[in-house]
Design an enzyme around this catalytic site. Structure first.
Site, PDB file in Angstrom:
ATOM      1  N   SER A 116       7.850 -10.180  -4.349  1.00  0.00           N
ATOM      2  CA  SER A 116       6.675  -9.575  -3.723  1.00  0.00           C
ATOM      3  C   SER A 116       5.708  -9.034  -4.770  1.00  0.00           C
ATOM      4  CB  SER A 116       7.095  -8.446  -2.776  1.00  0.00           C
ATOM      5  OG  SER A 116       7.789  -8.956  -1.660  1.00  0.00           O
ATOM      6  N   LYS A 123      -2.510 -11.928  -6.168  1.00  0.00           N
ATOM      7  CA  LYS A 123      -3.573 -11.651  -5.202  1.00  0.00           C
ATOM      8  C   LYS A 123      -4.636 -10.741  -5.808  1.00  0.00           C
ATOM      9  CE  LYS A 123      -0.740 -12.239  -1.043  1.00  0.00           C
ATOM     10  NZ  LYS A 123       0.437 -12.846  -1.627  1.00  0.00           N
ATOM     11  N   GLN A 167       2.629  -7.812   3.032  1.00  0.00           N
ATOM     12  CA  GLN A 167       3.305  -8.706   2.098  1.00  0.00           C
ATOM     13  C   GLN A 167       4.711  -9.038   2.583  1.00  0.00           C
ATOM     14  OE1 GLN A 167       2.150 -10.313  -0.699  1.00  0.00           O
ATOM     15  NE2 GLN A 167       4.131 -11.339  -0.535  1.00  0.00           N
TER      16      GLN A 167
END
Length: 332
Positions: A116, A123, A167
């Site tokens: 993650s 991102k 997420q």
């Protein structure tokens, strides 16, 4: 009227994905590429959870057959994603010059899983590259359902935020709240690589409702004949060897060996598995579900990890956020 918080709480407690539209929350809308539009179909709830790591074995029962080509063509996700991001950056610049506003993306991160964290870093970088506003809410793994709902509600009230992403994967026991972009990225890679989908036999390894299931549905929408291999499938390598297009999304490092592949198959590796590596900057490196060094000798095309499906997933996220901002701001 059922509030956003009540809706989200019901989704978590009933282990069911809601079909309600949440204002400004990311959805799998449509992908534009030239004159081509790809629609993500609605998803259904999937209650069965696979533990692929304990069920699948690395079988070498069948001999490895080579493709007639010397090496597989590498499907370059980074290059395709850069093209998409360049187009998005132009639109963002036009929006900023015209109305003084830019798209905003918020991410809610629960826990500190290595996969993650890697996704979120990508991102953040992508948002800076195209000119998006970016915000992140970091919650501990033991956070309450109320805290997740509060973070969503706060971002939902923020007029400068046009996309909200929780997420995934969430810590065990929490259900996904949004349709992801990974499946759309897979289809877009196939289309941009001129891979024929119509009438082909496709196999998706993994049936999660964040990757496997939506990829299965999208491939069906493009008229492929699709099978799913999961933790309870008998002879998974035999099923996989029938695939003209194989999507590996099981979360098991190097699960798919050369013996699993049909010569000339197109292979999309969705896996992102952190492996300890003291020499790496972050103390680990990422490998996929497919044994790349074997696959590249047999497949006609294959995505690397990293640099394949991952960048396209981020690009689709940016594209959805841009479209959400345009609708919210009534920008043509």
């Amino acid at each position: 009227m059922i509030t956003l918080k009540m809706t989200l709480r019901r989704m978590l407690s009933e282990r069911r994905r809601s079909n309600n539209k949440l204002s400004r929350a990311l959805s799998s809308s449509q992908i534009h590429h030239a004159s081509r539009t790809t629609w993500s179909p609605p998803l259904v709830s999937l209650d069965l959870l696979d533990d692929c790591s304990s069920t699948f074995t690395h079988s070498h029962a069948a001999p490895i057959q080579k493709c007639t080509n010397d090496n597989a063509r590498i499907i370059d996700g980074r290059s395709a994603a850069e093209e998409i991001k360049s187009s998005i950056a132009i639109e963002v610049s036009r929006m900023k010059e015209s109305i003084g506003k830019v798209p905003g993306l918020a991410v809610i991160l629960v826990g500190r899983g290595q996969d993650s964290l890697a996704y979120v870093r990508n991102k953040i970088m992508a948002c800076h590259e195209v000119g998006f506003k970016f915000s992140i809410a970091e919650l501990p793994e033991n956070c309450t359902e109320e805290e997740v709902c509060d973070a969503l509600s706060n971002y939902n009230k923020d007029a400068s935020i046009h996309g909200i992403l929780v997420q995934l994967p969430l810590p065990q026991g929490r259900e996904p709240l949004f349709i992801p972009c990974t499946a759309k990225g897979c289809i877009e890679l196939l289309l941009r690589s001129d891979v024929e989908i119509v009438g082909k036999r496709a196999v998706v390894i993994g049936r999660s409702n964040i990757v496997g299931l939506p990829t299965f549905l999208l491939l069906q929408r493009h008229h492929a004949t699709v099978s799913i291999v999961h933790a309870y499938s008998e002879n998974p390598e035999i099923i996989a060897r029938e695939a003209d297009i194989l999507v590996a999304a099981a979360g098991v490092p190097n699960l798919v060996r050369g013996s699993w592949l049909k010569p000339g198959a197109v292979v999309l590796d969705v896996g992102i598995n952190p492996i300890e590596d003291p020499e790496s900057e972050h103390g680990y490196r990422l490998i996929g579900d497919v044994c790349f060094k074997e696959a590249v000798r047999i497949a006609s095309a294959v995505t690397p990890v990293p640099g394949g499906v991952g960048p396209m997933t981020v690009a689709m996220l940016l594209l959805n956020t841009l479209e959400a901002a345009k609708r919210a701001l009534h920008f043509p």
